[in-house]
Write a protein that holds these residues in place. Structure first.
Motif, PDB file in Angstrom:
ATOM      1  N   TRP A 249       1.135  -1.081   0.015  1.00  0.00           N
ATOM      2  CA  TRP A 249       0.062  -0.099   0.011  1.00  0.00           C
ATOM      3  C   TRP A 249       0.917   1.272  -0.080  1.00  0.00           C
ATOM      4  O   TRP A 249       0.676   2.208  -0.644  1.00  0.00           O
ATOM      5  N   LEU A 250       1.880   1.093   0.795  1.00  0.00           N
ATOM      6  CA  LEU A 250       2.713   2.436   0.847  1.00  0.00           C
ATOM      7  C   LEU A 250       3.553   2.425  -0.496  1.00  0.00           C
ATOM      8  O   LEU A 250       3.826   3.707  -1.063  1.00  0.00           O
ATOM      9  N   GLY A 251       3.692   1.594  -1.178  1.00  0.00           N
ATOM     10  CA  GLY A 251       4.259   1.604  -2.657  1.00  0.00           C
ATOM     11  C   GLY A 251       3.521   2.139  -3.540  1.00  0.00           C
ATOM     12  O   GLY A 251       3.699   3.044  -4.386  1.00  0.00           O
ATOM     13  N   SER A 252       2.088   1.865  -3.425  1.00  0.00           N
ATOM     14  CA  SER A 252       1.330   2.385  -4.252  1.00  0.00           C
ATOM     15  C   SER A 252       0.848   3.897  -4.208  1.00  0.00           C
ATOM     16  O   SER A 252       0.780   4.639  -5.059  1.00  0.00           O
ATOM     17  N   ARG A 253       0.832   4.044  -2.503  1.00  0.00           N
ATOM     18  CA  ARG A 253       0.885   5.385  -2.609  1.00  0.00           C
ATOM     19  C   ARG A 253       2.045   6.439  -3.121  1.00  0.00           C
ATOM     20  O   ARG A 253       1.603   7.327  -3.529  1.00  0.00           O
ATOM     21  N   GLY A 254       3.226   5.778  -3.075  1.00  0.00           N
ATOM     22  CA  GLY A 254       4.289   6.648  -3.328  1.00  0.00           C
ATOM     23  C   GLY A 254       4.325   6.679  -4.930  1.00  0.00           C
ATOM     24  O   GLY A 254       4.545   7.762  -5.409  1.00  0.00           O
ATOM     25  N   LEU A 255       3.822   5.628  -5.627  1.00  0.00           N
ATOM     26  CA  LEU A 255       3.742   5.620  -7.121  1.00  0.00           C
ATOM     27  C   LEU A 255       2.879   6.643  -7.750  1.00  0.00           C
ATOM     28  O   LEU A 255       3.345   7.445  -8.859  1.00  0.00           O
ATOM     29  N   ARG A 256       1.886   6.988  -6.930  1.00  0.00           N
ATOM     30  CA  ARG A 256       1.251   8.123  -7.479  1.00  0.00           C
ATOM     31  C   ARG A 256       1.659   9.449  -7.819  1.00  0.00           C
ATOM     32  O   ARG A 256       1.239  10.090  -8.769  1.00  0.00           O
ATOM     33  N   THR A 257       2.615   9.791  -6.895  1.00  0.00           N
ATOM     34  CA  THR A 257       3.528  11.200  -7.168  1.00  0.00           C
ATOM     35  C   THR A 257       4.659  11.140  -7.775  1.00  0.00           C
ATOM     36  O   THR A 257       5.380  12.047  -7.688  1.00  0.00           O
ATOM     37  N   MET A 258       5.148   9.914  -8.197  1.00  0.00           N
ATOM     38  CA  MET A 258       6.553   9.733  -8.727  1.00  0.00           C
ATOM     39  C   MET A 258       6.963  10.560  -9.674  1.00  0.00           C
ATOM     40  O   MET A 258       8.161  11.100  -9.737  1.00  0.00           O
ATOM     41  N   ALA A 259       6.045  10.839 -10.605  1.00  0.00           N
ATOM     42  CA  ALA A 259       6.214  11.650 -11.941  1.00  0.00           C
ATOM     43  C   ALA A 259       6.757  13.185 -11.401  1.00  0.00           C
ATOM     44  O   ALA A 259       7.691  13.629 -11.923  1.00  0.00           O
ATOM     45  N   VAL A 260       6.072  13.748 -10.574  1.00  0.00           N
ATOM     46  CA  VAL A 260       6.173  14.919 -10.033  1.00  0.00           C
ATOM     47  C   VAL A 260       7.390  14.974  -9.161  1.00  0.00           C
ATOM     48  O   VAL A 260       7.967  16.025  -9.260  1.00  0.00           O
ATOM     49  N   ARG A 261       7.653  14.153  -8.493  1.00  0.00           N
ATOM     50  CA  ARG A 261       8.782  13.965  -7.562  1.00  0.00           C
ATOM     51  C   ARG A 261      10.222  13.867  -8.469  1.00  0.00           C
ATOM     52  O   ARG A 261      11.122  14.667  -8.270  1.00  0.00           O
ATOM     53  N   LEU A 262      10.122  12.970  -9.180  1.00  0.00           N
ATOM     54  CA  LEU A 262      11.242  12.832 -10.243  1.00  0.00           C
ATOM     55  C   LEU A 262      11.581  14.146 -10.974  1.00  0.00           C
ATOM     56  O   LEU A 262      12.896  14.443 -11.050  1.00  0.00           O
ATOM     57  N   LYS A 263      10.653  14.862 -11.330  1.00  0.00           N
ATOM     58  CA  LYS A 263      10.915  16.120 -12.004  1.00  0.00           C
ATOM     59  C   LYS A 263      11.702  17.140 -11.037  1.00  0.00           C
ATOM     60  O   LYS A 263      12.590  17.936 -11.521  1.00  0.00           O
ATOM     61  N   GLN A 264      11.327  17.072  -9.865  1.00  0.00           N
ATOM     62  CA  GLN A 264      11.942  18.004  -9.016  1.00  0.00           C
ATOM     63  C   GLN A 264      13.276  17.458  -8.568  1.00  0.00           C
ATOM     64  O   GLN A 264      14.211  18.371  -8.386  1.00  0.00           O
TER      65      GLN A 264
END
Length: 384
Positions: A249-264
């Motif tokens: 569940w923590l992995g799925s939660r993190g996955l949702r924002t991975m694109a914006v985090r990677l850009k930063q």
């Protein structure tokens, strides 16, 4: 709009969120289970381990299936994803799935240290020989393939020293020879380097890193093509690998924002790395996006961007420099929201490490100007 037409950021948000798994909720809930109850003996005997089939806790519930399906959807052409309790397990288990006693593995000389230890110890005792190749070998890999070679293990960029390999070229040669290719794609994730599309058979993520994104979960994933997924999942269950629903569940939660985090991460890391290049106490900066990084041309050709991890040569005492930092934590791992600094000592058997006094930085989500000021103060302290 078909799934193929959707952008990767959209797939990150939507992946694995089947209505039958989440019902009226936004996210599939945490389903903790060991025993699954059946309506009859006939139903019990008819059940088969598969994604979406409740059978036994080892085969997962909707919580694990949601993460596995979302990761698979990031790799067009993949058949499925197996989940593990660590990134290392996500590397070692696929190796066991494709290798047998008497086989030979070709592994990049820039491979993750614990992976090298597994190859040199466990695989050796298992009867599998490992030969290491220069990460910049490119098409020269054809000359290294022997009669016993069954798999090639790539990591690009290389662990610690950031060499970028010619992954599509190596995979094309391997496929013609019937050799399985495996790639540790943790640095880039499928967002920056779509591994299956590049010809990789099994692509691995230490999902502890950018997938989790918050330094609070241990997780691994291996995504495979149709030719290898069934065997991979089978041996994973045979070895008893199982990810807890809470961690999934923590992995799925993190996955949702991975694109914006990677850009930063990318933007901040490039700013910090560029600043470091101008400092007199700093030698070579090893960042794949810089033209003098080994394999930069392959990065420019194959990647959609860069992440927050890079290394640099320090002209001074590493321990004093790192101890003097305030905003950088000292610790293993990376990929979370926090910045980290670590002294590193690459080990090589076929090539020369770029420098003897290297520091690895992970640039987190802090203000990059604050990070630069922190680095500057510690560098100035070295001069004093």
């Amino acid at each position: 709009m078909t799934d193929r037409d959707k952008g990767k950021a959209t797939r990150l948000v939507e992946g694995g969120r089947r209505k039958e798994w989440r019902r009226r909720l936004v996210n599939p809930p945490v389903e903790r289970a060991s025993t699954i109850l059946f309506d009859s003996v006939a139903d019990l005997h008819a059940s088969r381990p598969a994604l979406g089939t409740y059978r036994y806790g080892l085969q997962g519930t909707a919580t694990q299936w949601a993460l596995a399906e979302a990761l698979t959807e990031l790799e067009p052409g993949a058949a499925g994803t197996a989940l593990y309790s660590s990134g290392l397990a996500a590397i070692t288990t696929p190796l066991l799935a494709v290798l047998e006693p008497g086989d030979e593995l070709l592994a990049t000389d820039s491979v993750y240290g614990p992976t090298r230890r597994f190859c040199d110890s466990f695989l050796s005792r298992y009867g599998v020989a490992t030969r290491y190749y220069d990460p910049l070998v490119g098409s020269g890999i054809a000359d290294l393939i022997g009669n016993r070679t069954r798999a090639i293990l790539l990591e690009s960029p290389g662990s610690l020293t950031m060499e970028v390999q010619d992954v599509p070229g190596i995979c094309a040669i391997a496929r013609k020879r019937g050799i399985v290719t495996l790639l540790d794609n943790t640095w880039a994730t499928p967002l920056l380097f779509p591994a299956i599309a590049a010809g990789v058979d099994i692509t691995v993520l230490a999902a502890t890193k950018y997938v989790g994104g918050h330094a609070d979960v241990m997780l691994g994933a291996a995504t495979a093509t149709p030719d290898h997924y069934d065997r991979l999942q089978e041996i994973s269950w045979d070895l008893g690998h199982c990810v807890s629903p809470d961690d999934a569940w923590l992995g799925s939660r993190g996955l949702r924002t991975m694109a914006v985090r990677l850009k930063q991460h990318e933007e901040s890391a490039l700013k910090v790395a560029d600043w470091l290049k101008s400092q007199p106490q700093v030698g070579r900066v090893l960042h794949p996006a810089f033209s003098d990084c080994p394999g930069h041309e392959q990065w420019k050709r194959d990647f959609h961007g860069s992440s927050g991890l890079f290394s640099f040569e320090l002209k001074g005492a590493r321990a004093a420099f790192i101890d003097g930092l305030e905003l950088f934590g000292i610790g293993y791992s990376w990929g979370g929201y926090e910045s980290l600094a670590l002294p590193i000592s690459p080990y090589r058997t076929t090539s020369t490490a770029p420098a003897p006094n290297l520091v690895r930085l992970h640039i987190g989500l802090e203000d990059p100007d604050d990070l630069i000021a922190d680095l500057g103060e510690s560098l100035a302290a070295l001069e004093r």
